[in-house]
Design an enzyme around this catalytic site. Structure first.
Site, mmCIF file in Angstrom:
data_model
loop_
_atom_site.group_PDB
_atom_site.id
_atom_site.type_symbol
_atom_site.label_atom_id
_atom_site.label_comp_id
_atom_site.label_asym_id
_atom_site.label_seq_id
_atom_site.Cartn_x
_atom_site.Cartn_y
_atom_site.Cartn_z
ATOM 1 N N LYS A 1 0.799 -1.243 0.000
ATOM 2 C CA LYS A 1 0.000 0.000 0.000
ATOM 3 C C LYS A 1 0.827 1.288 0.000
ATOM 4 O O LYS A 1 0.467 2.272 0.648
ATOM 5 C CB LYS A 1 -0.979 0.007 1.184
ATOM 6 C CG LYS A 1 -2.008 -1.126 1.105
ATOM 7 C CD LYS A 1 -3.002 -1.104 2.231
ATOM 8 C CE LYS A 1 -2.628 -2.030 3.354
ATOM 9 N NZ LYS A 1 -3.703 -2.400 4.241
ATOM 10 N N ASP B 1 -6.460 -5.866 10.227
ATOM 11 C CA ASP B 1 -7.844 -5.381 10.187
ATOM 12 C C ASP B 1 -8.864 -6.496 9.978
ATOM 13 O O ASP B 1 -10.007 -6.378 10.403
ATOM 14 C CB ASP B 1 -8.010 -4.279 9.127
ATOM 15 C CG ASP B 1 -7.370 -4.632 7.790
ATOM 16 O OD1 ASP B 1 -6.897 -5.766 7.628
ATOM 17 O OD2 ASP B 1 -7.341 -3.762 6.906
#
Length: 454
Positions: A155, A191
């Site tokens: 990312k 997450d």
């Protein structure tokens, strides 16, 4: 009516039943390889044990901090658990400056520790002992509940001196260097684990957690005897453990080559992590807009869209200049638009190209392109979810979902359900549940469960 040539252009994105079944078989094989110690090094779905072995009961009490780092912003949360499945959350978002995303790891963690200290001071809790659950949404090998070694950055992050290091220790050391708050890092999770925990807090049948946002990943509850990498002392007292699939890397061994398009290959070739995270590059928000952009370029070249406009070369120039010009959120807005007004679609086209009034035909073509890219992403996610649901030993399985793509795309859930209905075993009962702030509330719940079991 859609032009037959437009359908032909998008055909590579439309997965046949055979392709769906074949991707499913290959995915299940990779999960089995990831769980086994002997085949784990070669597997590209790594199936790391998280060391989270207790799901919440709903009666957790107390104040816990959560820190959620997984993109260009991070959040700090103060979660007050009040029993009876009840929780209140105070949170604040802090930015990670661009230079810190590619600076040193020490600078990154010092910045985070500084923001934590400000947050605690603002809430008048500088003297309180605060257990912290750290949601760190990058591929990690967990050695224990609060020890996680970063496998590789994704990312857009590339901080020096962190890969191969324990991020829990690095955060702990940064907090200690400041010495102005009594914060204890008690758990590291990603997450997806947070999503699973947050949904399990409200529904005890939740066994799978999935994120489809900037990135894409999943976790699920596995029987301890199937998890070779789990330390032996963790197998004695508990029957199951949450496994972090890290399925974004699925396909790195060529398993997806037969369904990847020329556009997927171009997105990959121009990315900073070439030949890595291939499944993620077909499913995650970071890449979907770029896929649509590349297809649009081809459609312009073949005169399949904006046929009436003499400015097509100019439109192509706009798309070529900037890889991020077609934002993934446009896909959701276009698919949510109403026919024949197409107000949102026309506004997007106006903002992108300065074209005052796109025709109904242009809008339909653009919507079909977006639909094919999004539907393929949802189908692939559902293939992975089906494999994990079928692995769990529970008859009834709730799938906890979160992430901006899943949350805001009007049909992503429906597209997923179509595939799940085909692939989930007939003797399973399943449903999908939207997570309430998994990476925040879920992280606090992991911290609470960890503190309770101590």
């Amino acid at each position: 009516m859609l032009d037959a040539e437009v359908r032909e252009l998008m055909q590579p994105f439309v997965l046949s039943d055979y392709q769906v079944q074949e991707v499913y078989s290959r995915f299940c094989l990779e999960v089995a390889r990831g769980l086994k110690r002997s085949t784990h090094p070669q597997a590209n779905v790594k199936c790391f044990p998280t060391y989270v072995q207790d799901l919440p009961t709903g009666d957790e009490m107390g104040k816990y901090l959560a820190l959620d780092l997984g993109g260009t912003n991070f959040r700090v949360l103060l979660v007050s658990l009040k029993g009876h499945h009840d929780a209140t959350v105070d949170s604040q978002i802090y930015a990670v400056p661009k230079d810190l995303m590619v600076g040193s790891g020490v600078q990154l963690f010092d910045h985070i520790a500084g923001c934590l200290a400000k947050f605690v001071e603002k809430h008048d809790m500088k003297t309180a002992y605060l257990p912290l659950g750290f949601t760190f949404s990058f591929p990690c090998v967990q050695l224990g509940l609060k020890e996680g070694l970063l496998v590789r950055w994704t990312k857009g992050f590339d901080c020096a001196g962190v890969e191969g290091e324990d991020v829990g220790r690095m955060l702990h050391e940064a907090i200690q260097r400041r010495g102005d708050a009594d914060i204890a890092v008690v758990a590291i999770l990603n997450d997806t684990t947070g999503t699973l925990m947050s949904c399990a807090h409200r529904n005890a049948d939740c066994r799978v957690g999935v994120i489809v946002g900037t990135g894409c990943n999943a976790c699920y509850v596995e029987d301890v005897e199937n998890v070779d990498l789990l330390r032996a002392d963790f197998k004695k007292s508990k029957r199951s453990v949450i496994v972090n699939a890290e399925w974004g890397a699925f396909g790195e061994g060529g398993q997806l080559d037969f369904v990847r398009t020329e556009y997927d290959r171009e997105v990959d070739e121009k990315s900073i992590n070439r030949a890595e995270q291939l499944f993620e590059k077909m499913t995650a928000g970071m890449y979907l807009g770029n896929l649509v952009r590349l297809v649009l370029l081809r459609a312009l070249e073949r005169k399949l869209i904006f046929k009436q406009s003499s400015r097509r070369p100019e439109f192509a120039g706009v798309l070529q200049r900037n890889e991020e010009v077609f934002e993934t959120r446009y896909i959701s807005e276009i698919e949510d638009d109403s026919f024949p007004e197409f107000a949102s679609t026309r506004k997007i086209v106006r903002n992108l190209f300065g074209l005052e009034k796109a025709s109904v035909e242009d809008c339909q073509t653009l919507r079909y392109i977006c639909e094919c890219v999004a539907k393929r992403a949802a189908t692939l996610v559902a293939i992975g979810v089906s494999g994990l649901v079928n692995r769990t030993s529970n008859r009834r399985v709730i799938v906890g979902m979160d992430g901006s793509v899943y949350r805001y795309h009007p049909k992503f859930d429906a597209y997923m359900r179509q595939t799940l209905q085909k692939l989930v075993k007939a003797d399973k009962e399943w449903d999908i549940m939207l997570s309430e702030d998994g990476s925040g509330r879920g992280a606090a719940l992991v911290a609470a469960v960890a503190s309770k079991s101590k």
